[in-house]
Design a protein around this motif. Structure first.
Motif, PDB file in Angstrom:
ATOM      1  N   LYS A 233       0.806  -1.220   0.000  1.00 50.82           N
ATOM      2  CA  LYS A 233       0.000   0.000   0.000  1.00 50.82           C
ATOM      3  C   LYS A 233       0.843   1.276   0.000  1.00 50.82           C
ATOM      4  O   LYS A 233       0.302   2.372  -0.126  1.00 50.82           O
ATOM      5  CB  LYS A 233      -0.930   0.016   1.218  1.00 50.82           C
ATOM      6  CG  LYS A 233      -1.986  -1.094   1.206  1.00 50.82           C
ATOM      7  CD  LYS A 233      -2.786  -1.095   2.494  1.00 50.82           C
ATOM      8  CE  LYS A 233      -3.794  -2.238   2.514  1.00 50.82           C
ATOM      9  NZ  LYS A 233      -4.542  -2.295   3.801  1.00 50.82           N
ATOM     10  N   LEU A 234       2.149   1.135   0.154  1.00 51.25           N
ATOM     11  CA  LEU A 234       3.011   2.316   0.156  1.00 51.25           C
ATOM     12  C   LEU A 234       3.002   2.984  -1.212  1.00 51.25           C
ATOM     13  O   LEU A 234       3.093   2.300  -2.243  1.00 51.25           O
ATOM     14  CB  LEU A 234       4.450   1.924   0.536  1.00 51.25           C
ATOM     15  CG  LEU A 234       4.667   1.413   1.969  1.00 51.25           C
ATOM     16  CD1 LEU A 234       6.106   0.953   2.157  1.00 51.25           C
ATOM     17  CD2 LEU A 234       4.331   2.507   2.974  1.00 51.25           C
ATOM     18  N   PRO A 235       2.902   4.314  -1.271  1.00 47.99           N
ATOM     19  CA  PRO A 235       2.789   5.004  -2.567  1.00 47.99           C
ATOM     20  C   PRO A 235       4.091   5.023  -3.358  1.00 47.99           C
ATOM     21  O   PRO A 235       4.065   5.017  -4.587  1.00 47.99           O
ATOM     22  CB  PRO A 235       2.383   6.436  -2.156  1.00 47.99           C
ATOM     23  CG  PRO A 235       2.913   6.591  -0.755  1.00 47.99           C
ATOM     24  CD  PRO A 235       2.811   5.241  -0.129  1.00 47.99           C
ATOM     25  N   SER A 236       5.217   5.035  -2.685  1.00 47.93           N
ATOM     26  CA  SER A 236       6.503   5.154  -3.364  1.00 47.93           C
ATOM     27  C   SER A 236       7.113   3.789  -3.652  1.00 47.93           C
ATOM     28  O   SER A 236       7.175   2.926  -2.765  1.00 47.93           O
ATOM     29  CB  SER A 236       7.470   5.986  -2.518  1.00 47.93           C
ATOM     30  OG  SER A 236       8.785   5.895  -3.021  1.00 47.93           O
ATOM     31  N   ALA A 237       7.572   3.606  -4.895  1.00 48.45           N
ATOM     32  CA  ALA A 237       8.232   2.353  -5.270  1.00 48.45           C
ATOM     33  C   ALA A 237       9.541   2.178  -4.509  1.00 48.45           C
ATOM     34  O   ALA A 237       9.913   1.066  -4.125  1.00 48.45           O
ATOM     35  CB  ALA A 237       8.506   2.338  -6.773  1.00 48.45           C
TER      36      ALA A 237
END
Length: 312
Positions: A233-237
């Protein structure tokens, strides 16, 4: 190879000396095996020693995660030192005798340290769960006092139980052959030499395996299922990649250690194969400890940076 006769007390039912066969069935490879196991022992000592050193010296690594890792590395050194030096001495001298007391002592320490490793791996999984799933509460939850309590609990929880289990196993009567078809005093090969009904003892082993292997393993799986769900769910790759890198090393160690342990100890006595037991035991007593320092260093950027600082 000259086999020494076992010593028997009174009515030939109480064996007071065993004979560790180890790898005596391949006599032409004894020196090669000695070299391989000696090299493995050196790698384990050096690899884990370096981890302990850099986590103590580098201030950036003085966090709960690396506190647990340094304790795990110390545990690994103790764990393999119960088995490998004796095995090397047996191969070098070809004197494979081991007294009943020495055998019981080796098994007791092996079980205590093995239980500690299972619990400490569960603690390390909990640390990653709190760090990734509840990052704002992490400093409060995993404070210094809690970390020390978790490590102390891991080291002490299994002592009384495993001493009791070892006493129960070696209270069995041993008759007939005193040859242990193994390279150390593990539970399955010792059960094979016991006379009479070992059903109660086997049930006791299964209960303890559930407590110290299955329960921690399921706890780790549950923790990491939530961790992975949070990571995805983290937005940053970049954040996802970093989070996965800190967890993947631990998951690899868990899979290797628990997998071989569960297969070994969840089988009934009649289903144990000496060759397979030795292979699985080699896996969780030597192969996994050899790769653990590599897994935790080569796959961890923070550790690699600290290592470069330490090296001239």
């Amino acid at each position: 190879m000259e086999h020494q006769e076992n010593l028997l007390e009174v009515n030939d039912t109480l064996v007071i000396e065993f004979f560790l066969l180890g790898f005596s069935d391949i006599p032409n490879l004894q020196m090669l095996l000695f070299g391989i196991f000696f090299l493995a022992y050196v790698i384990i000592l050096m690899g884990n020693g370096i981890i302990i050193l850099i986590t103590r010296v580098d201030k950036t690594l003085q966090t709960p995660m690396y506190f647990f890792l340094s304790n795990f590395s110390f545990l690994e050194i103790c764990y393999v030192s119960i088995i490998i030096p004796k095995m090397l001495m047996n191969i070098w001298t070809q004197n494979r005798n081991i007294s009943l007391f020495e055998c019981a002592t080796q098994m007791c320490f092996f079980l205590v340290l093995g239980s500690t490793e299972c619990l400490l791996l569960a603690v390390m999984a909990y640390d990653r769960y709190v760090a990734i799933c509840n990052p704002l509460h992490y400093p409060l939850v995993m404070n210094g006092r809690v970390c020390i309590q978790l490590v102390t609990g891991s080291w002490t929880t299994g002592i009384t139980i495993q001493i009791g289990q070892t006493y129960q196993i070696f209270s069995l009567p041993f008759c007939g052959s005193n040859q242990i078809n193994h390279f150390f005093c593990d539970i399955p090969p010792i059960f094979k030499l016991a006379c009479g009904d070992t059903f109660v003892n086997e049930m006791s082993v299964y209960i303890i395996v559930v407590l110290f292997i299955t329960v921690p393993f399921l706890f780790i799986l549950g923790s990491y299922s939530k961790v992975i769900s949070t990571i995805l769910k983290l937005p940053s790759a970049t954040s996802r990649a970093r989070a996965f890198s800190t967890c993947s090393s631990h998951l690899m160690v868990v899979a290797l250690f628990f997998g071989s342990g569960i297969i070994t100890y969840f089988q009934p006595k009649s289903k144990h194969s000496s060759g397979r037991d030795r292979f699985l035991s080699l896996f969780y007593t030597i192969v996994v400890p050899v790769f653990n320092p590599m897994i935790y260093t080569l796959r961890n950027k923070d550790v690699m940076v600290a290592l470069r600082k330490l090296l001239p």
